[in-house]
Design a protein around this motif. Structure first.
Motif, PDB file in Angstrom:
ATOM      1  N   VAL A 568      73.737  86.339  30.123  1.00 32.26           N
ATOM      2  CA  VAL A 568      73.782  84.953  29.511  1.00 32.26           C
ATOM      3  C   VAL A 568      73.960  85.408  28.034  1.00 32.26           C
ATOM      4  O   VAL A 568      73.209  86.258  27.420  1.00 32.26           O
ATOM      5  CB  VAL A 568      72.700  83.980  29.840  1.00 32.26           C
ATOM      6  CG1 VAL A 568      71.226  84.610  29.361  1.00 32.26           C
ATOM      7  CG2 VAL A 568      72.956  82.736  29.174  1.00 32.26           C
ATOM      8  N   HIS A 569      74.688  84.389  27.169  1.00 31.66           N
ATOM      9  CA  HIS A 569      75.059  84.599  25.806  1.00 31.66           C
ATOM     10  C   HIS A 569      73.598  84.009  24.975  1.00 31.66           C
ATOM     11  O   HIS A 569      73.566  82.629  25.260  1.00 31.66           O
ATOM     12  CB  HIS A 569      76.154  84.119  25.265  1.00 31.66           C
ATOM     13  CG  HIS A 569      77.261  84.815  25.690  1.00 31.66           C
ATOM     14  ND1 HIS A 569      78.522  84.415  25.617  1.00 31.66           N
ATOM     15  CD2 HIS A 569      77.455  86.250  26.526  1.00 31.66           C
ATOM     16  CE1 HIS A 569      79.417  85.386  26.183  1.00 31.66           C
ATOM     17  NE2 HIS A 569      78.690  86.420  26.882  1.00 31.66           N
ATOM     18  N   LEU A 570      72.983  84.764  24.286  1.00 25.47           N
ATOM     19  CA  LEU A 570      71.929  84.352  23.574  1.00 25.47           C
ATOM     20  C   LEU A 570      72.260  84.584  22.067  1.00 25.47           C
ATOM     21  O   LEU A 570      72.947  85.205  21.559  1.00 25.47           O
ATOM     22  CB  LEU A 570      70.644  84.907  23.977  1.00 25.47           C
ATOM     23  CG  LEU A 570      70.186  84.423  25.407  1.00 25.47           C
ATOM     24  CD1 LEU A 570      69.154  85.459  25.696  1.00 25.47           C
ATOM     25  CD2 LEU A 570      69.970  83.088  25.993  1.00 25.47           C
ATOM     26  N   PHE A 571      71.301  84.014  20.984  1.00 22.12           N
ATOM     27  CA  PHE A 571      71.287  84.075  19.452  1.00 22.12           C
ATOM     28  C   PHE A 571      70.245  84.898  19.296  1.00 22.12           C
ATOM     29  O   PHE A 571      69.099  84.632  19.769  1.00 22.12           O
ATOM     30  CB  PHE A 571      71.606  82.855  18.708  1.00 22.12           C
ATOM     31  CG  PHE A 571      73.097  82.351  18.735  1.00 22.12           C
ATOM     32  CD1 PHE A 571      74.001  82.910  18.346  1.00 22.12           C
ATOM     33  CD2 PHE A 571      73.187  81.097  19.438  1.00 22.12           C
ATOM     34  CE1 PHE A 571      75.346  82.720  18.247  1.00 22.12           C
ATOM     35  CE2 PHE A 571      74.510  80.422  19.501  1.00 22.12           C
ATOM     36  CZ  PHE A 571      75.660  81.290  18.802  1.00 22.12           C
ATOM     37  N   GLN A 572      70.302  85.817  18.262  1.00 22.88           N
ATOM     38  CA  GLN A 572      69.320  86.436  17.665  1.00 22.88           C
ATOM     39  C   GLN A 572      69.474  86.633  16.265  1.00 22.88           C
ATOM     40  O   GLN A 572      70.710  87.044  15.912  1.00 22.88           O
ATOM     41  CB  GLN A 572      68.789  87.973  18.156  1.00 22.88           C
ATOM     42  CG  GLN A 572      69.666  88.918  18.044  1.00 22.88           C
ATOM     43  CD  GLN A 572      69.183  90.060  18.759  1.00 22.88           C
ATOM     44  OE1 GLN A 572      68.215  90.319  19.331  1.00 22.88           O
ATOM     45  NE2 GLN A 572      69.994  91.418  18.657  1.00 22.88           N
ATOM     46  N   GLU A 573      68.496  86.637  15.211  1.00 24.99           N
ATOM     47  CA  GLU A 573      68.738  86.739  13.822  1.00 24.99           C
ATOM     48  C   GLU A 573      68.988  88.169  13.488  1.00 24.99           C
ATOM     49  O   GLU A 573      67.956  88.740  13.805  1.00 24.99           O
ATOM     50  CB  GLU A 573      67.920  86.016  13.049  1.00 24.99           C
ATOM     51  CG  GLU A 573      68.181  85.789  11.393  1.00 24.99           C
ATOM     52  CD  GLU A 573      67.527  84.608  10.802  1.00 24.99           C
ATOM     53  OE1 GLU A 573      67.898  84.604   9.675  1.00 24.99           O
ATOM     54  OE2 GLU A 573      66.686  84.429  11.332  1.00 24.99           O
ATOM     55  N   LEU A 574      70.123  88.447  12.771  1.00 21.02           N
ATOM     56  CA  LEU A 574      70.105  89.988  12.096  1.00 21.02           C
ATOM     57  C   LEU A 574      69.174  90.137  10.809  1.00 21.02           C
ATOM     58  O   LEU A 574      69.378  89.004   9.856  1.00 21.02           O
ATOM     59  CB  LEU A 574      71.592  90.130  11.718  1.00 21.02           C
ATOM     60  CG  LEU A 574      72.555  90.309  12.920  1.00 21.02           C
ATOM     61  CD1 LEU A 574      73.823  90.505  12.271  1.00 21.02           C
ATOM     62  CD2 LEU A 574      72.125  91.336  13.788  1.00 21.02           C
TER      63      LEU A 574
END
Length: 754
Positions: A568-574
């Motif tokens: 599944v595609h998830l977001f994480q902050e760089l």
């Protein structure tokens, strides 16, 4: 007894009036299935081509006719077209005929095609399908696709995701907008970039129906249909008419207006028929909390198009060619009288979409049909996503899309075999100097599909299908099988089972190019290098009950659904140093997996010909297998566990119609990024319910017998239910926006049909 006498009286009066003429006259009466006269019904004579409209007593009249055989049919909004009736007319004769129209029962008699790409009555379709008919859109004055999908089908939810620009997204059973594919007559001609704009650009004026199939549609429609498809079925001209509709109103005290027109001609020189439509909308920005920054953007939309139809081979083949143009401008923030770079916050997007479609359908034999279709569209967009008087925050985007498809269906004994080829080529070019983004990608997908619909018995229909896709972003082919089974236990009870797989490659969706303003900075979304596809497995079990007795019609159903996603595609902050200043970046990465499971409940009832009610409730869970990386949550964001709708309509005396609707959304989790607040946090929202109503009256002016007028008043969000914790000021998180799509408002409209 009184109805019988009234009927004979109508016939007697009509006969007397007819006998007063010395020329050949054909007159008659159009009634509904209860025997009541229908005003405003259209009556058509095939040869010579003639058309008229019934008066307030349901009567019609054709004068000065030559002797011969005449074929007539009648139609009216909300009713099925009458069978063709023949009548012999001799010279200087006076003939009378009655045409009876059957009211469309709530959705049940509709013909659907999306679930299997073959036509079925809704109750007999192997794949469960939700339908929003065109006459429902007309009755409720639902003028855009977004309005038509709000509070009309269970498991469907339209949300606004930006406080500045008001972009809309549609969710099917909890899955985000990028998992849904919008189709135009079965063709995936709406790109991921233009889909968010399309929701409030596409008008309903020219649509015959909107079909919604949830879960597992990838096996027939490709990689963007993991969560399901929304198919727009256009209306082919059935006569000559022109409809004009004008609206004027306000939202939270701020003005808005709309105008639409639709022209249809069934018989044109050269054997053509055609339609043409326009729709415009102007809306002033709304600052609900008085902080000097808009909470609903300024918006201006112009759209229009037309289609030519031509039948060949004695009606067994049809060619259609259509074009449309959609122009949209929206702006939110502050300082609307100044250029964007002279404001504290502005999010602005000006987009224009050109599209053309060419189709050919032909019935070769009684058992073989094929179709060819191709669509070419181009979306251009200029944007400003910036804060703190940034002169560099302008951007430009180009998005050409080409889709072509060939399909053949063959009836072989008890088998209906369907196969096809589909090619899609989409390019995304995006430049935003302020955020050091120069994006230029090409996405290609080639798909082959086949399906076998088998009827071993009258009440048992299994369907098996397989699709193979080759995407240029992936190595090798992706195989997506599906299976469905419909079992009719008797005339009232139906059980449907479905299992389907699908995938979504790493492509660009519109929201990826939107730069949300948070704390005076831009928040960018991007795909991580090496991002892999998501794979899905959808399972459904539906039980439906349909029955009628004593003038009452009932429809009750439940649908269990379970969709699993892997990778599944998830977001994480760089957060690594050296990424640049003035903006933040969220990167899409692959997670372990997730699942959405729940049940939809639907119920509808019509009490005779004048009263009806329908509603639905979805109870679900949408969870990740492992905590997502940004907030550590196991729950999906913006996915309430409960949501539903209710609608009741009544046809009152004096040709007055009343509809009351309710749209309920439960509590959910929404990310809230720092700026107006000190630190990022995950918020649990409150639930909200939106009540709306529309009342209308239809009549035919005595001085304009060929015109039918409809005056209506639509009251939206009567209790003004809205998000209570809006961020304020220039440091707000414009993406922290979850409430209803409209505040309290009222619209007064007038429709005229010539």
């Amino acid at each position: 007894m009184s109805q019988t006498l009234a009927g004979w009286a109508v016939l007697f009066v009509a006969a007397v009036r007819l006998s007063a003429s010395s020329t050949s006259v054909l007159g008659g009466l159009v009634t509904d299935d209860a025997g009541a006269p229908l005003a405003g019904a259209t009556v058509t004579v095939e040869e010579p081509p003639l058309e008229t409209v019934t008066d307030v007593d349901g009567r019609f009249r054709f004068a000065d006719l030559a002797g011969g055989t005449y074929r007539l049919r009648a139609r009216a909004e909300g009713y099925f077209e009458s069978p063709t009736a023949e009548i012999e007319l001799t010279e200087e004769a006076h003939a009378f005929i009655e045409l009876r129209l059957r009211r469309k029962e709530p959705l049940v008699q509709a013909i659907v095609v999306t679930g299997t790409r073959t036509p079925h009555r809704l109750t007999e379709a192997p794949v469960r399908t939700d339908v929003v008919p065109g006459f429902v859109c007309e009755r409720r004055a639902l003028r855009t696709l977004a309005e038509a999908l709000t509070g009309t089908a269970s498991g469907v939810r339209v949300e606004s995701t930006c406080q500045n620009c008001g972009f809309l997204s549609v969710r099917l059973n909890g899955l985000q907008g990028q998992y849904t594919q919008i189709l135009e007559d079965g063709l995936p001609a709406v790109s991921g970039l233009s889909m968010v704009y399309a929701l409030d650009q596409i008008p309903t004026d020219y649509l015959d129906a909107i079909e919604v199939v949830k879960g597992g549609a990838s096996a027939l429609y490709g990689p963007s249909a993991v969560g399901g498809v929304i198919n727009l079925i256009r209306r082919e001209p059935r006569g000559r008419s022109f409809t004009a509709d004008i609206q004027s109103g306000w939202q939270r005290g701020r003005p808005e207006s709309s105008f639409g027109g639709l022209a249809q001609a069934e018989r044109l020189p050269g054997g053509f028929s055609a339609d043409a439509w326009i729709r415009t909308l102007r809306r002033t920005q709304v600052d609900r909390d008085g902080d000097g920054f808009s909470d609903v953007p300024r918006k201006q939309t112009h759209s229009g198009g037309g289609t030519l139809f031509r039948r060949f081979d004695e009606g067994r083949a049809r060619l259609s060619a259509g074009v449309n143009l959609m122009d949209d401008f929206r702006r939110g923030g502050d300082g609307f009288d100044r250029p964007p770079e002279q404001t504290q916050i502005t999010e602005m997007a000006a987009s224009r979409r050109y599209a053309g479609t060419l189709r050919w359908n032909q019935t070769v034999t009684s058992s073989t049909v094929y179709s060819l279709a191709s669509s070419l569209a181009y979306l251009s967009r200029t944007t400003y996503y910036g804060a703190n008087f940034d002169p560099r925050a302008y951007g430009a985007t180009g998005n050409p899309l080409w889709v072509s498809e060939a399909q053949v269906a063959h009836q072989l004994s008890r088998h209906t075999l369907t196969g096809g080829f589909q090619f899609q080529r989409e390019q995304v070019r995006d430049s935003m100097p302020a955020y050091h983004r120069q994006y230029r990608e090409l996405f290609r997908n080639t798909g082959l599909y086949m399906q076998n619909e088998f009827r071993p018995a009258d009440r048992v229909v299994p369907v098996g299908g397989l699709r193979a896709d080759k995407s240029n972003t992936l190595e090798g082919w992706v195989w997506s099988p599906r299976g469905n089974l419909r079992v009719a236990l008797n005339e009232s009870w139906t059980v449907r089972l479905g299992v389907a797989t699908g995938f979504r490659p790493p492509v660009i969706f519109e929201e990826d190019l939107h730069v949300t303003q948070v704390g005076g900075q831009g928040l960018l979304l991007e795909n991580a290098p090496g991002l892999r596809e998501e794979r899905s497995l959808s399972r459904t079990l539906a039980v439906d009950y349909v029955a009628s007795a004593g003038g009452w019609f009932w429809q009750v159903g439940a649908n269990l659904f379970w969709t699993s996603l892997s990778g599944v595609h998830l977001f994480q902050e760089l957060k690594a140093p050296g990424l640049g200043s003035g903006y933040r970046r969220l990167q899409r990465v692959n997670g372990a997996g997730s699942r959405v499971r729940g049940v939809e409940f639907d119920a509808g009832c019509r009490f005779g010909a004048r009263f009806g009610a329908r509603g639905g409730l979805t109870v679900q869970q949408a969870r990740y297998d492992e905590p997502e990386p940004d907030f550590g949550s196991l729950r999906y964001f913006r996915a309430p566990n409960r949501y539903g709708y209710l609608a009741a309509d009544a046809d009152l005396p004096g040709r007055v119609a009343l509809t009351i609707t309710s749209d309920f959304t439960g509590s959910m989790l929404v990310p809230h990024y720092r700026g107006f607040i000190a630190e990022d946090r995950l918020e649990r929202t409150r639930s909200f319910t939106v009540w709306s109503a529309i009342v209308s009256r239809t009549w035919r002016p005595a001085s304009w017998p060929g015109v039918r007028l409809r005056l209506y008043c639509r009251l939206v969000n009567l209790s003004d239910s809205f998000q209570p914790d809006l961020d304020r000021g220039p440091l707000r998180d414009s993406g922290y926006f979850y409430g209803p799509t409209a505040m309290r408002g009222a619209v007064l409209g007038l429709s005229a049909i010539f």
